[in-house]
Design a protein around this motif. Sequence first.
Motif, PDB file in Angstrom:
ATOM      1  N   ARG A   1      57.601  49.149  56.184  1.00  0.00           N
ATOM      2  CA  ARG A   1      57.520  48.598  54.832  1.00  0.00           C
ATOM      3  C   ARG A   1      56.571  47.412  54.730  1.00  0.00           C
ATOM      4  N   ASN A   2      56.340  46.709  55.851  1.00  0.00           N
ATOM      5  CA  ASN A   2      55.453  45.539  55.795  1.00  0.00           C
ATOM      6  C   ASN A   2      53.996  45.860  56.122  1.00  0.00           C
ATOM      7  N   PHE A   3      53.709  47.119  56.443  1.00  0.00           N
ATOM      8  CA  PHE A   3      52.353  47.448  56.870  1.00  0.00           C
ATOM      9  C   PHE A   3      51.459  47.685  55.661  1.00  0.00           C
ATOM     10  N   GLY A   4      50.605  46.741  55.377  1.00  0.00           N
ATOM     11  CA  GLY A   4      49.652  46.914  54.290  1.00  0.00           C
ATOM     12  C   GLY A   4      48.388  47.552  54.805  1.00  0.00           C
ATOM     13  N   VAL A   5      47.390  47.663  53.962  1.00  0.00           N
ATOM     14  CA  VAL A   5      46.106  48.189  54.414  1.00  0.00           C
ATOM     15  C   VAL A   5      44.981  47.281  53.960  1.00  0.00           C
ATOM     16  N   THR A   6      43.869  47.366  54.653  1.00  0.00           N
ATOM     17  CA  THR A   6      42.658  46.646  54.288  1.00  0.00           C
ATOM     18  C   THR A   6      41.831  47.591  53.419  1.00  0.00           C
ATOM     19  N   PRO A   7      41.704  47.314  52.128  1.00  0.00           N
ATOM     20  CA  PRO A   7      41.105  48.316  51.234  1.00  0.00           C
ATOM     21  C   PRO A   7      39.704  48.761  51.644  1.00  0.00           C
ATOM     22  N   GLU A   8      38.917  47.866  52.251  1.00  0.00           N
ATOM     23  CA  GLU A   8      37.548  48.284  52.586  1.00  0.00           C
ATOM     24  C   GLU A   8      37.501  49.259  53.767  1.00  0.00           C
ATOM     25  N   ASN A   9      38.603  49.371  54.538  1.00  0.00           N
ATOM     26  CA  ASN A   9      38.616  50.289  55.676  1.00  0.00           C
ATOM     27  C   ASN A   9      39.526  51.489  55.482  1.00  0.00           C
ATOM     28  N   THR A  10      40.564  51.297  54.700  1.00  0.00           N
ATOM     29  CA  THR A  10      41.612  52.313  54.600  1.00  0.00           C
ATOM     30  C   THR A  10      41.850  52.637  53.135  1.00  0.00           C
ATOM     31  N   ILE A  11      41.576  53.884  52.767  1.00  0.00           N
ATOM     32  CA  ILE A  11      41.766  54.305  51.382  1.00  0.00           C
ATOM     33  C   ILE A  11      43.230  54.609  51.130  1.00  0.00           C
ATOM     34  N   LYS A  12      43.876  55.265  52.092  1.00  0.00           N
ATOM     35  CA  LYS A  12      45.306  55.565  51.993  1.00  0.00           C
ATOM     36  C   LYS A  12      45.919  55.453  53.376  1.00  0.00           C
ATOM     37  N   GLY A  13      46.998  54.672  53.511  1.00  0.00           N
ATOM     38  CA  GLY A  13      47.631  54.479  54.822  1.00  0.00           C
ATOM     39  C   GLY A  13      48.812  55.413  55.012  1.00  0.00           C
ATOM     40  N   ILE A  14      49.956  54.845  55.314  1.00  0.00           N
ATOM     41  CA  ILE A  14      51.176  55.634  55.536  1.00  0.00           C
ATOM     42  C   ILE A  14      51.676  56.219  54.216  1.00  0.00           C
ATOM     43  N   GLY A  15      52.273  57.420  54.262  1.00  0.00           N
ATOM     44  CA  GLY A  15      52.986  57.924  53.094  1.00  0.00           C
ATOM     45  C   GLY A  15      52.454  59.219  52.518  1.00  0.00           C
ATOM     46  N   ASP A  16      51.498  59.856  53.168  1.00  0.00           N
ATOM     47  CA  ASP A  16      51.051  61.173  52.702  1.00  0.00           C
ATOM     48  C   ASP A  16      50.951  62.070  53.928  1.00  0.00           C
ATOM     49  N   ASP A  17      50.404  63.268  53.768  1.00  0.00           N
ATOM     50  CA  ASP A  17      50.286  64.150  54.927  1.00  0.00           C
ATOM     51  C   ASP A  17      49.387  63.558  56.002  1.00  0.00           C
ATOM     52  N   ALA A  18      48.419  62.767  55.563  1.00  0.00           N
ATOM     53  CA  ALA A  18      47.482  62.150  56.493  1.00  0.00           C
ATOM     54  C   ALA A  18      46.947  60.879  55.850  1.00  0.00           C
ATOM     55  N   ALA A  19      46.400  60.006  56.653  1.00  0.00           N
ATOM     56  CA  ALA A  19      45.751  58.807  56.129  1.00  0.00           C
ATOM     57  C   ALA A  19      44.297  59.128  55.815  1.00  0.00           C
ATOM     58  N   VAL A  20      43.707  58.397  54.880  1.00  0.00           N
ATOM     59  CA  VAL A  20      42.304  58.599  54.519  1.00  0.00           C
ATOM     60  C   VAL A  20      41.553  57.302  54.815  1.00  0.00           C
ATOM     61  N   LEU A  21      40.541  57.400  55.641  1.00  0.00           N
ATOM     62  CA  LEU A  21      39.851  56.226  56.173  1.00  0.00           C
ATOM     63  C   LEU A  21      38.397  56.200  55.745  1.00  0.00           C
ATOM     64  N   ASP A  22      37.876  55.004  55.574  1.00  0.00           N
ATOM     65  CA  ASP A  22      36.488  54.849  55.140  1.00  0.00           C
ATOM     66  C   ASP A  22      35.677  54.176  56.245  1.00  0.00           C
ATOM     67  N   PHE A  23      34.714  54.851  56.806  1.00  0.00           N
ATOM     68  CA  PHE A  23      33.875  54.254  57.847  1.00  0.00           C
ATOM     69  C   PHE A  23      32.425  54.106  57.409  1.00  0.00           C
ATOM     70  N   LYS A  24      32.124  54.437  56.165  1.00  0.00           N
ATOM     71  CA  LYS A  24      30.771  54.314  55.620  1.00  0.00           C
ATOM     72  C   LYS A  24      29.729  54.866  56.600  1.00  0.00           C
ATOM     73  N   ASP A  25      28.718  54.084  56.934  1.00  0.00           N
ATOM     74  CA  ASP A  25      27.660  54.667  57.774  1.00  0.00           C
ATOM     75  C   ASP A  25      27.871  54.413  59.271  1.00  0.00           C
ATOM     76  N   GLU A  26      29.061  53.943  59.635  1.00  0.00           N
ATOM     77  CA  GLU A  26      29.325  53.732  61.055  1.00  0.00           C
ATOM     78  C   GLU A  26      29.943  54.977  61.692  1.00  0.00           C
ATOM     79  N   LYS A  27      29.883  55.032  63.011  1.00  0.00           N
ATOM     80  CA  LYS A  27      30.498  56.131  63.739  1.00  0.00           C
ATOM     81  C   LYS A  27      31.957  55.777  64.025  1.00  0.00           C
ATOM     82  N   VAL A  28      32.797  56.790  64.098  1.00  0.00           N
ATOM     83  CA  VAL A  28      34.217  56.600  64.371  1.00  0.00           C
ATOM     84  C   VAL A  28      34.453  56.704  65.872  1.00  0.00           C
TER      85      VAL A  28
END
Lengths: 350, 350
Positions: B26-53
Amino acid sequence: MFENSNESRTSLSEYGEFGLIDHLTRNFGVTPENTIKGIGDDAAVLDFKDEKVVVTTDFLVEGVHFDLAYMPLKHLGYKAVMVNLSDLYAMNAKARQITISIAVSNRFPVEALEELYSGIELAAKLYKVDVVGGDTTSSNSGMVISVTALGAAKEEEVVYRSGAKENDLLVVTGDLGAAYMGLQVLEREKQVFKVNPNSQPDLDPYTYLIERQLKPEARQDIPPLFKALDLQPTSMIDISDGLSSETIHLCKNSGTGVNLFEEKIPLDPAVISVCEEFQLDSTTIALSGGEDYELLFTIDQKDYDKIKGNPNFTVIGHMTQQSEGMHLVTRANQKIELIARGWNAMDNKD
Amino acid sequence: MFENSNESRTSLSEYGEFGLIDHLTRNFGVTPENTIKGIGDDAAVLDFKDEKVVVTTDFLVEGVHFDLAYMPLKHLGYKAVMVNLSDLYAMNAKARQITISIAVSNRFPVEALEELYSGIELAAKLYKVDVVGGDTTSSNSGMVISVTALGAAKEEEVVYRSGAKENDLLVVTGDLGAAYMGLQVLEREKQVFKVNPNSQPDLDPYTYLIERQLKPEARQDIPPLFKALDLQPTSMIDISDGLSSETIHLCKNSGTGVNLFEEKIPLDPAVISVCEEFQLDSTTIALSGGEDYELLFTIDQKDYDKIKGNPNFTVIGHMTQQSEGMHLVTRANQKIELIARGWNAMDNKD
């Protein structure tokens, strides 16, 4: 399912400290356009270009999620991958990479792990994902498998659980309940085997059900089909715990109610006949059985023509105002409250 | 380390099917510039822009990687995160997100998992990573933790294990052997406690060693320091299994040999004095101890001036032609062959 017991066994310790994962993953190549570096460094390096990364992870624990008495290791490896890819497809994403970690006790010979990895390899090949990392470690007791899957999607294509609106249609792919009934058949055979190890069961009538349990297929065909149909679902989830609890997830995340029509729930004829044989109610099985790995989603009513007559899809209900509650409408036209009855009591899904 | 035994206990089953992971995260927030959606769906959605993962995963198994007799759960949660972040820093990447899956038996009350998650939360906060997914499931025996960490790097900044060249300098951060000696101290206290549970050990002289074992810190400061120094290492790995086997990994992946100088290996004075107390050879401990989570890397000789005099770095050797072999050069100027002696016999690392 009890085969291979006389084959040669190689002790895990024969591979030394770092040899085992190299040995098990020697056939895992990479797709250069997606994976810059796979297994063999501190981390894998992945290329997603201008797409968003989608990530999901799942645990499979011996005695909780699988029983090695009737789950061949190759199937287990295959299923471990499917469970995770299904979560990616439920986001309307493409699957790209997986990592797989396994803890096993020394009672497993290397050949057993090779079987497990052959299932992983087959799944990776058929679903076009790269195996880019993992960990193999000892455990003091049962086998534990952890899979993390990475996928890609355009930001505007991603479908969350939270987008359903009042009057949206509730739609499901494929048919439901078969995986659970396959498990019932296998459990029964296990009991028969305990009493008489020489019995030769005739499992032919149950082939479809057993396949759905032991070798489930994730719906990788659905996200490209949505694209071809120019259809953007408003919400989506995969059916791992049962239709009932997944429908509740969509409603709670979207702030809606639902009317789900019993007569619309798609059931294979084999499910209906085996439910009769086991004296189980087929609607209850579809609602609570789980492990079908079909996709459950909602669409705007104006998009109905895009799915009408498509054999992949069945409209099973519609979303309502949240205040109207979540209901199953029975064949007798009675409304009964929908409750979650997943059968893994402590298991959480994502 | 044996505290909290009288506190109130909440059974895992009280949280029902899907409540537990919600409660723990319940206390785990997200950093909007890196994480579009965190916990709570089938999967998390992450933003890495032009960097490699960059992605890595690790298992921690009770009785194999940790002993709850002296490992407080909060520290265990913290360490589980560090082990994985360390692999990202060893790629010269920034850490961005983690997923964390836990299998536990019912002998653990909810309060125990809260302790574990408080350590995860602290680590995530201090290292600026979002917790974006996971799985909590039951196990029939011990505790198993699986962590997957995602990081980002420009493609040209990534440092692999394979880039070392003949004459490159071999450099290590921090000091070595302390985590292993901390474990020895804790193992001794566990034996003392078994004989006399009322003994009050004076652990003050061992504070640094115990901290290195129970609360290791991954070197998140090193990738930005390289950037500030305009230094691109030619190869890099983190020290989880011991200096000896990590050096061998760099050599084998790069196709080089090495001369590693015993007298250069950085040791904290506490390691030296406790090794004397335990009658252990401190060089052996540094070579084989493991769990220091320092970084071991190679640089071109022309870059030496960039690290000269920097207290974070110690040059401990240089790479040679592969045909010259891998050697430790002792204080007596003897050359002895380097062999891997990690202390987790079956454990693989990535």
